[in-house]
Structures are given as C-alpha cells and as structure tokens.
Write a protein that holds these residues in place. Structure first.
Motif, PDB file in Angstrom:
ATOM      1  N   UNK A  15       0.836  -1.201   0.000  1.00  0.00           N
ATOM      2  CA  UNK A  15       0.000   0.000   0.000  1.00  0.00           C
ATOM      3  C   UNK A  15       0.874   1.254   0.000  1.00  0.00           C
ATOM      4  N   UNK A  18       1.814   1.689  -3.596  1.00  0.00           N
ATOM      5  CA  UNK A  18       0.720   2.263  -4.375  1.00  0.00           C
ATOM      6  C   UNK A  18       0.607   3.762  -4.155  1.00  0.00           C
ATOM      7  N   UNK A  21       3.602   6.036  -5.372  1.00  0.00           N
ATOM      8  CA  UNK A  21       3.622   6.273  -6.821  1.00  0.00           C
ATOM      9  C   UNK A  21       2.975   7.606  -7.187  1.00  0.00           C
ATOM     10  N   UNK A  22       2.076   8.068  -6.342  1.00  0.00           N
ATOM     11  CA  UNK A  22       1.411   9.356  -6.595  1.00  0.00           C
ATOM     12  C   UNK A  22       2.077  10.521  -5.882  1.00  0.00           C
ATOM     13  N   UNK A  47       0.306  -6.116 -10.385  1.00  0.00           N
ATOM     14  CA  UNK A  47      -0.532  -4.938 -10.600  1.00  0.00           C
ATOM     15  C   UNK A  47       0.238  -3.637 -10.394  1.00  0.00           C
ATOM     16  N   UNK A  48       1.409  -3.703  -9.763  1.00  0.00           N
ATOM     17  CA  UNK A  48       2.147  -2.473  -9.480  1.00  0.00           C
ATOM     18  C   UNK A  48       2.964  -2.056 -10.694  1.00  0.00           C
ATOM     19  N   UNK A  50       3.580   0.670 -12.057  1.00  0.00           N
ATOM     20  CA  UNK A  50       4.438   1.844 -11.950  1.00  0.00           C
ATOM     21  C   UNK A  50       5.746   1.541 -11.212  1.00  0.00           C
ATOM     22  N   UNK A 235     -11.186  -4.415   2.900  1.00  0.00           N
ATOM     23  CA  UNK A 235     -10.712  -3.186   3.534  1.00  0.00           C
ATOM     24  C   UNK A 235     -11.802  -2.514   4.344  1.00  0.00           C
ATOM     25  N   UNK A 335      -4.186  12.762  -2.058  1.00  0.00           N
ATOM     26  CA  UNK A 335      -5.461  13.362  -2.442  1.00  0.00           C
ATOM     27  C   UNK A 335      -6.332  12.464  -3.323  1.00  0.00           C
ATOM     28  N   UNK A 339     -12.607   4.766  -3.888  1.00  0.00           N
ATOM     29  CA  UNK A 339     -13.149   3.966  -4.983  1.00  0.00           C
ATOM     30  C   UNK A 339     -14.583   3.571  -4.624  1.00  0.00           C
TER      31      UNK A 339
ATOM     32  N   UNK C  22      -8.278  13.989 -10.067  1.00  0.00           N
ATOM     33  CA  UNK C  22      -6.821  13.864 -10.172  1.00  0.00           C
ATOM     34  C   UNK C  22      -6.276  14.465 -11.461  1.00  0.00           C
ATOM     35  N   UNK C 284      -9.711  -0.181 -10.204  1.00  0.00           N
ATOM     36  CA  UNK C 284      -9.660   1.277 -10.096  1.00  0.00           C
ATOM     37  C   UNK C 284      -8.660   1.931 -11.026  1.00  0.00           C
ATOM     38  N   UNK C 335      -2.858   8.079 -13.931  1.00  0.00           N
ATOM     39  CA  UNK C 335      -1.719   7.276 -13.481  1.00  0.00           C
ATOM     40  C   UNK C 335      -1.917   6.637 -12.118  1.00  0.00           C
ATOM     41  N   UNK C 336      -3.150   6.360 -11.744  1.00  0.00           N
ATOM     42  CA  UNK C 336      -3.353   5.700 -10.457  1.00  0.00           C
ATOM     43  C   UNK C 336      -3.104   4.202 -10.585  1.00  0.00           C
ATOM     44  N   UNK C 337      -2.605   3.669  -9.516  1.00  0.00           N
ATOM     45  CA  UNK C 337      -2.288   2.244  -9.433  1.00  0.00           C
ATOM     46  C   UNK C 337      -3.508   1.491  -8.912  1.00  0.00           C
ATOM     47  N   UNK C 338      -3.638   0.261  -9.320  1.00  0.00           N
ATOM     48  CA  UNK C 338      -4.768  -0.544  -8.846  1.00  0.00           C
ATOM     49  C   UNK C 338      -4.754  -0.681  -7.326  1.00  0.00           C
ATOM     50  N   UNK C 339      -5.958  -0.733  -6.769  1.00  0.00           N
ATOM     51  CA  UNK C 339      -6.120  -0.973  -5.336  1.00  0.00           C
ATOM     52  C   UNK C 339      -5.998  -2.481  -5.090  1.00  0.00           C
TER      53      UNK C 339
END
Lengths: 341, 341, 341, 341
Positions: A15, A18, A21-22, A47-48, A50, A235, A335, A339, C22, C284, C335-339
């Motif tokens: 996490x 994730x 990355x932003x 899935x990562x 980035x 979650x 920010x 979801x 975003x 996501x 450019x958001x990564x998957x949750x």
C-alpha cells in the motif's frame, strides 16, 4: 527525497508502494524484503505497473532519507537505533514504539522490548490529534488501525471533558486485510466469506495503545472494553463506540466539539446529522468519517468512526507523518478519492 | 396437518417453504401472495424443486389448520381475528403481536394497531425461554431476529440476577437478507458489497421488543443501547453484548447459568471456553451458539450470540413454535446441519 | 479546460468525478442530473469529498469545452447535435454512436436512432487500436466494456491474419457495477452474492459492436459467439476468448504480435508466460492485462483479457479520449495504481 | 449400514458428514483423519452439532460396510485393495480410479498409479448417465466436479449424435471450496475477494476425465478446450459450453433430447426456455440445472450447466452412488432444498 520500505511485500508495504507512486517528492530508493530479496516487485505484485522496475533487496542499511518499517512487531525495535545513527528518519508502521511503557509492551506482546531506551524518543503519529509533537522528530510510531479510528472519535470529546472516561466501550469491525498477508486456516476464503465473528475478545493488543492515548486525553486512567470483529470484506474499519455523557451535555455540544477540532482538517469529516458513515466511503483513501447520536433514554452517546485500515489506518497515515517530518503539506500524495462503488 | 403461508414469496416465506419440505407432518395447502397470485412457485423461485407444483393463490381465507403470516407489519394485525374465528392457528413472523402495549407499538412503528384487543391473546414465541406459555395457544408472535439473538444470551443471566440491568449495550450485526426482498438503492449489490455500516442508530424497532422482554426477565424496567449494523453477507446475525456484572459474580457463575438453562436444549450451544461463535456455524440451521468472557479490568462481561436470521431468527423458530402448538417434538423438520463452508 | 458531465450520478458519472479530481487540466464546470438537479453531490455521494461543493444542475446546455455523456442509450443521440453546434466536444460513454449502421442499432437496441446523420462524424474511441482516427474529432463514441476487453486481445491478431475469423468465441465475465445503478430484483445483494450466472445469452447488445470492429480488423465479416456472465464482485471484466489459429502459426508468433503492438502502450500489459491476469490487478486503474496459450491438442488459442469495467471499460478510457482531443499526454490524470488487495 | 469416511476433515469429508446426518439408513462408524486423529469432530467443525460426539480416528482398516475415500490423489489407489479384500465397498471421491488408462493418469497427475490392476474393476459413478453399470460393483470412482457439470450437459447430445465432437469448448467457473481446504497464498480471503481469474489453462487435470467420458458418449475420440476459472464465492460450478451442431438439427431437437433423458430424473432439471440457471439454485443441494440456446448466426449451441461442486460435484453424488450400491432409492438422504437467498 529518497525513501526506503522495509517489508515491502506485506499489505501495508504494497500500500505504501501504491500511494508513493502518486507522491511528487519521493524517489523509491530501497525496497527491502527478507523473503523475496532479489526478485522484482512484479514477481510478487503484477498490478504495481508503476514500480515494476524496482528490485527487492535485502534489508541491509539503506541509503535513504527516511524509511518506513512495515515489519512484524519485535523487529523494528531491534533495527531502529542503527538507522537513526545514520541520520535516517523512521516511520514505524508496527507496534514497537507505540506504548510508552516497555513493561506494558511485554505484557501484551509477550516479547521483551529490544531497545526500551528509544521509547522516549518516539512520537505517536496521529497528526490531527498530536500534530505539533511530530514535526522535527526522527522516530514516528504510526498508530494502529483500530486505535486511529477510536481516537479520532474519542480524543476531542475526552479532552473537552464531555464523556465519563470509565464508561467507554469500543465495538470495532475490520476487513480482512487488517490481519495481514500471512496464510492461516481462518483466513482461507471459504472460511471468511459469508461469515462474521468476534476475535481476541478482551485480549487484543490494540487495547493498551488505545487506553494509553485516551488516558492522556482525559488526563485520568481510562480502562475500556474493546472487541474487534472480522467482516467479510477486504478493507475498512468501522468502530461503534458507546460512552456515558457528562450530566447536562447535549448532542449539539458533542457535535460542536468535533466540528471545532476538525473543521479545517482535510481528511476528517463529520457527517450531516442522521447520516451514518460507511466503510466504503473511505475505500483506498486517507479520509475518515464520523457521526454521533446522543440517546436521552440511556444517557449514552453512540459514536461511529470509519477509515480504510490500510490507508488512514496504516500506510496513508504513515505518509502523512512523513510529510510532516519533511515539512511538506500533509495532503501531498494523499489526495485520492475513495473507490466507489 | 394442513399449512398455509401468507406472503410466500418474501425471504421468510421462501425459507418456510424450504424448511417445510423436510417436515414429515406438513402438507402445504395454501401459498398466498398479494403480488404473484396465479403464478407457480417455480416462476419466482426456480430452486424450490420440491414445491414446483404449488401455485400461488390470493390471500383469501385459507382452508388450513395453521397459517404462517410472513407479511409487512400492519397487515397481520388486521387479518388475524378472522383466521382465529375459523379455528386456524397463527404463527405471525411480523411485529404486530410482539409488543404487549399498543401505544408502544404505535410509537415505534408509526401506525395505529388494527386490533389491540387481540394483544393479550398472543404469546411471545421464543421456545427455549417461554416454552410453557406457548402450548395450547392460538396466536404466536414469532420474535424478531435481533431480539432472538439478544434474549438467548441475556434472559438467563437477568433472571438469575447476575447482571446490572441498566448497563446493557447490544451491538448487533446482520446479513442483508434481514432487510427483506424489497429493492431499494442501498441494497444494490454494488453498494453493499465490500461495505459495512451502522443503521437505525437509536431508533430501530426491535429496541422496544428487546426491552419489554428483558424487563420481564429482570423484573425491572430495562433500557438498552441497541445498534444494528449491515454486514456484506446474506445470512447470519451476531450480537455482541456488554453488561456490568453484579459484584462478586465470577465468569464461571455466568457460564454455569447458561449451561444449566441450555444443557438439554437441542438448538442452543454454549461453546467451549475461549472459542468464539461464527455466524457461519448456523448457516441454514436452527442452531444458536453462545460464548462469554468476563473482563476483570472493566467489570463487564462480553456476551456473543449467533443465529441464522432467517432460521432461528424467523422461519425455523416459527416452525418450532408450530411444533409446540401441535404437540410435535420441537425438532421435527428442523434437524438440518449448517452449510459449511 | 471546462468539463461537463451529463448523468453525473450514475456509476460511470461518479467514476468520471473520481478520476477527474486527479486531472490537472480540468475544471468541473457542469454536473448534470435529470433526477437530482439542485442537490449537492454530497447528498448522493458523501465519499466524493473533493467535489463536495459542486451542485448538480439540470441537463441544460452547459458552458463547457467538452462534455461527457453518461446517459442511457437513446438520449445522447438526441442531444449531441445541439452541443456540437455550440462548439462543445463530446465523449459519449453510451451506445448511441458506436455502431456505424443505424439499422443495426435499431435491431439490437429496439429504438429508432434519433440522429443517424451524425453517425459518420463519430469516431470509435479505443486509443490503443484507433488512436490516429481520434485526434481532431468532435464526437467520440467511447467503446463498451466487453468490446474493449475483447478488442484489446483480438484486434492485433486479426489484423496480422493469425486467427481464423469464423472461429471466435468470447466468454466474458463482469462485476455487477457493469449493470449500472438501477435498482432491480436481480441486483439485490442477497440474490447476487454467492451466485454466478450467464445472462443475455445470444442477445447481448455488445455483440454487434464487437463484430463490427473485429470485421474491420479482419477485413472480413466476423460473426462471434458472445456470452456474458455476472460475477459476485463489484468491478472487473475478464474475457476468455477461444479462436482457431491459422495453420503453422506458433504461440510465440501470437505473443510477438501482441508485444509488438503494445510494447509502448502505458496501459496494456502482456503478462509473462504462464502467468494469468486477475481482474483485481486492474481495480480502479486504467490498465489492461493480457495472456494467451496455444493448445496444440485442439489447434485453438485461449486469450484472456482483463480490465476494470468502470475505468478502461468506461470512464478512464473516456478521459484518455478527452486527452487526445485536447492534445494532452494520454496518461494525464490516469496514473493511479490498482487498489490491491 | 455402517459407514466410514477417510479424510473426514476436508471440505468433501465435512460435506459427507453434513449430508449423512440426514440419511436414515446410515451409522457413522469410522471417521478417519491422518492429521487430527484423537480429536473430536467438534474441535475441527463446531457447527456439526449432530456429529459432535464422534471422535476422529487414525485411518486404519475400519469396521464398516462402505467407505468414502475423501483423500488427496495417490493415496486411495494404494489403500483400496485391502479394503476390498475385507469386503468393504468403496466410493472414492478422488481421481485415482476415474481414468481407465494408468498411463494417462501418470501423464496428468505426475505420479505413478499405485494399483493399475484395480482400474478395470472401478465403475465411473455418474448415476444419471451410467446408472446400470454401478449396481453390484464394489469400487466406484466418483466423478470430478467439472466433469459432472460438463457431462450432464454434453453426454445426451453426443450419444444422440447431435453435436460435432471436435468443436467442444468448456468454459467453467467454480467457487473456491473446489480448491480444497489447503492454505495457500492465492486462497487468502483478501486475494480472492473481489477478484476473478482463469487458472490451469490448458493443463487442468479434469481434462482427460472429461475427454474419456465424452469419447465414450460420441463413440469417437473427443478433444476439448477446457478452461476453469475461480469465482469469488464459496460454492457452485457453472459450465458454459460451446459446440457446433450437426447440420439440420434445431434447438427444439436438442432440448427434446435433454428432456427425454432427464424427465424422470429427480436431480436434473432442464429450465424453461430463455431462463438461465444460477449457481445459487443448487446451493447445498444435489440438484443440477440445465439450459441451452442454439445460435443460428454461428451454428453453435451454448449449453449452461450448474451444480453445487461439493454436493452433486462430490459428496452428494457419492451418497447417491452408495444408495445404488446398497439398493436404496437414489434420493435417500439427499432431498434437501437449496439454501436461498
């Protein structure tokens, strides 16, 4: 800013990846894993996208400005001193520096604390409640997920003297990711799905952490009933809290207390009257939602607090603490919107 | 024994059909539905292979020995008298005959009671706790799901005088089928899945029912805090209950009290110490599981009670009541084991 | 860039809001809702903290540069011309401009097309496959979710002539949000949870859209078998595709074809051999994951393609198209990564 | 009738216990477990109230009339001979006696078969299709879950020569309990929930079993494409099957073929036209539901078949086979209705 993560492949480690990355000010410089060193992140977490080029390393001393420790309890305590001596700031997502009293730590965690002399140097990092203590520190104890949800609701009201501190009951419910990535029979999909249960009744390790912090807020020893439950979802935490209200206090005064403390907080939201928070409002975000209702029939108030256990309850709050340590706006990199659905 | 169901296509109606298929003494003689009269059951419920030949009828006066009313509140009150005058026994799965006080009913349900003169003739049908009052009666008010789970845990302890009756907090969690088959936005799959929330905080209609029955058990007016929650699963209720324990009472005495009352009950199971019930233990069965822990630190006991809301919390218990009315062994037709996993 | 959304409270509308929060170049200037005009977004979506101040408006002509139409089919066709005459660019998330042939539209959607003269002006907006046709256009037909997943797997292989175009079978599975926010019995949580079913077998409206596009890629009329299924989860599509392979073609050639077409695509990922995509890898995010295996025993290749139906299958791809229309980098705001988990 | 279960604590073992509790002719005489011998069933399965007194034993030679072997593959093959020599009948829920060809077994299961000489004595136990071969036998190979769902749809149509045997594609979806009770990372709740994936593409071990049986039905070598998927639910299998239809055959002829073969079968249900099966219709029951649609556009028929993988796909069918071996009505102990919702 060069950042390291120790324990990068657990759920809070993933996490952090994730969310970072932003983050515009961060370079991921060291991803440590005791079990997967040498592999690429993509081998563990396809899935990562980035972070795919990142290679997992051993957990040797990293060359970074700040390190997130996402490790089982006991390990962080043994490693923190060396990191600090090399000028590396630490945000510890585990339990090792949350309790001020090493004996209390040993009572509940059943291991000896590896470096009790460091405890006074650690600051408890729940920014909305203890912001001023965090800046300038080198070692932040990131709060537990249940304690975060509980304190956000209770601390303002206890500080204001509105609640009976001996009456507090916290009935908390968590998604399954809070139990970590370890594989045990009772986290098998078929045994969690379509099922709901209490666990750790009367013995959960977040109890002394919550009591320590509430005692500070109330300026008196607070003993609570705390019961966690496992919800068949991945979650989210929702804490339902019951407390006796001091004589003559109205629902409006309780609400005003929250609103006064939180009106400028970007992550904490008191919901409109009679609307109740849902965990999904926080899914993947650093937000928390609060609601309360005073019941004249019983003289008790019911408080409800929700967060995402992996974000505000762990990795998001850790980044918020890092932002404070490095004098960045607290919302930097955080920010993202929940979801939904 | 000729049996009728009014409201056969709701979830409790369908559950009656499922369970009565296993009942050796029952002929399904009348399946009433206000919305689907004239259709075959298979048009609504293709899975009910054993009932496929049954045709839904209007809800006219059925020619049966006993009728289950699985209707929205307000309707049963208006229809019961005529059925009783024709010698038909009634098990009402709704709320209309649970509260002894018509005014209390109107306060919480916001409608006038259609036949308050019948209230004294109704018996509250939770067999393990009020068995002797049920036999020989003509009108059974089948308890609500939350009240069933709550009373099974609390009534023995209150009757024995072991708890402080003013300290009771019931934090209850239910699967979604408890909300019925109605289609509303907040039961849309996408908005319930991966979500957890409290609802009806301080205003849920099961509150006066629980208080009425606990007051009887304690022989004193009991006022409770009751908070229901929605769990992302279809079936199951778990109630976590907090209560102050009378001075000097030990955990063993509390446990003994339960075990004494329930040791011969085929459906009620006190779990071994330190093992906690899970809702899935009751999935599709009429069983209930109980556990408790006394916390010396707080002076409170935590009670946990689980049932299947559609079986012991509704249709199973209704059949258990019918068995009593007709002098059959209570377990007749109810000996199915929970579906696990 | 001033952006409007028509149909802001549906799931794709809400997802546009989440993602556009975003996006650095976008101002949300008009949020239209036929049913909720006058309310604040927070009344419908309390989780959208970043958009809380926005008030929903009627769906009058908005004063914006570009509008996303997230409307039921039939409505967009009737409104597009006026918007275009005012110089507003359109990305239509619905079906009205996807089929080139108005008659085909009427055959499958059972309504007359309101403005068939506009059809030739619309461009089909799946950037990775038709990028060059999109730039400079004023009206983009955003592809359906199933067609997106299917084309990403099939189009490169058909263009390269590697598959038998008459052998294609698409067995697709979708999370429940793909069915929209409407409330109907078969989207009730209790009837979707722990359940799996096929629907629309042989008659799903995405069939002609997929066939139109595959026919273009194969330069021959392609007729497919297409079966969608409903998965008890909220988000995600996985398409399992079967196709006969042209004689002499190897698995490596099929893989090379994909890799050549997608190696520079930021959102499309061919997985390492023998690792299979999971829908949660896309949760996501705007990413798609692909894998294939050629089976010598049958002469068929199995292709698997996964996307998030609300992102790459709807709102994310719509923003990607908007980025192209306004000459921004395609990944802007995406450019958001998957949750995970 | 004294019954033993070897492997009583796995999911199929537990399911045997659940179902046999309702079987009027059965005494549970031996519950074997290699890992839990000496414990009471209640230590593993607190929900099995009806079996609580049973103690798990080592897997020594039991004193019973019939034994269910619910064991990992490889073990049953080694133990069957001794049991048979003591006159004990066997229903093997595993794979060891399903394939007639020991070499084929070794190719797919990667172990040597321990007793290939027994293979000719085993009968493949899918009663609706091979009923006459089962009676009087001593060793029944209970079919796999995917093969059961697949054969119920395909065998009648292949026997009648209505399908092109070289065109068959089986796209199958299973709930998670089909993967067994073993604890591995990819069955962790957090990694299965809200996720959907294909697995074992092209290499799943049920492939040769299906092909062997379909070849028998078609009287020709049948090679299939078979792709299993994991659905985020506990129980249920749905197979979507595609096949080319012989020239001139109509949908009605296909449907008639099914209806003729199945009209007297208590467990097999061809649904009304245009209504499609859902896995939940079979939840906990031994029923199967079928539907088909012929697509003139493609010349292919789509068949859908659903069962509960643990009942008709394993333990229920095993009991059905036992009933045949002991000349009881096949439905004995299996007349439970599906749990819905």
């Amino acid at each position: 800013m060069k950042v390291g993560i120790l324990g990068a492949t657990g759920y809070t480690g993933q996490e952090l990846l994730r969310l970072l990355n932003n983050h515009p000010e961060v370079t991921l410089a060291h991803l440590g894993s005791s079990t997967s060193a040498g592999k690429r992140i993509s081998d563990i977490c396809p899935h990562l996208q980035e972070s795919l080029e990142n290679v997992l390393e051993t957990e040797e001393l990293p060359d970074v400005d700040v390190v997130f420790m996402a490790l089982p309890h006991g390990i962080a305590a043994a490693r923190a001193r060396e990191l600090m001596e090399h000028g590396i700031k630490i945000v510890d997502l585990g339990a090792d520096f949350r309790l001020k009293d090493a004996q209390e730590y040993e009572n509940w965690y059943k291991v000896k604390h590896a470096d009790p002399a460091l405890l006074p140097k650690a600051v408890y990092g729940l920014p909305e409640l203890y912001r001023n203590e965090i800046a300038g520190k080198a070692l932040v104890a990131n709060p537990g997920c249940y304690p975060t949800a509980s304190q956000l609701a209770l601390v303002p009201l206890l500080r204001a003297g509105l609640l009976d501190p001996n009456s507090i009951i916290i009935d908390a419910k968590s998604g399954v990711s809070g139990a970590g990535r370890g594989i045990v029979q009772n986290l098998h999909y078929s045994e969690v799905n379509e099922n709901f249960k209490a666990y750790g009744v009367g013995v959960h390790r977040h109890t002394p952490e919550i009591e320590q912090q509430l005692s500070g807020a109330a300026d008196a020893k607070v003993v609570i009933s705390f019961t966690p439950h496992l919800v068949p979802m991945t979650r989210g935490i929702l804490a339902t809290i019951y407390a006796g209200v001091k004589s003559g206090i109205t629902e409006q005064e309780l609400r005003d207390c929250w609103q006064q403390d939180y009106e400028k907080e970007p992550f904490i939201h008191v919901m409109p009257e009679r609307e109740w928070p849902q965990t999904k409002y926080t899914n993947g975000s650093n937000h928390a939602f609060l609601q309360l209702r005073y019941d004249q029939r019983t003289g008790r108030v019911v408080l409800v607090s929700v967060i995402d256990n992996l974000v505000k309850g762990a990795s998001g709050q850790a980044i918020q603490n890092m932002n404070i340590l490095f004098d960045l706006p607290e919302t930097t990199g955080l920010q993202t919107t929940a979801l939904w659905p």
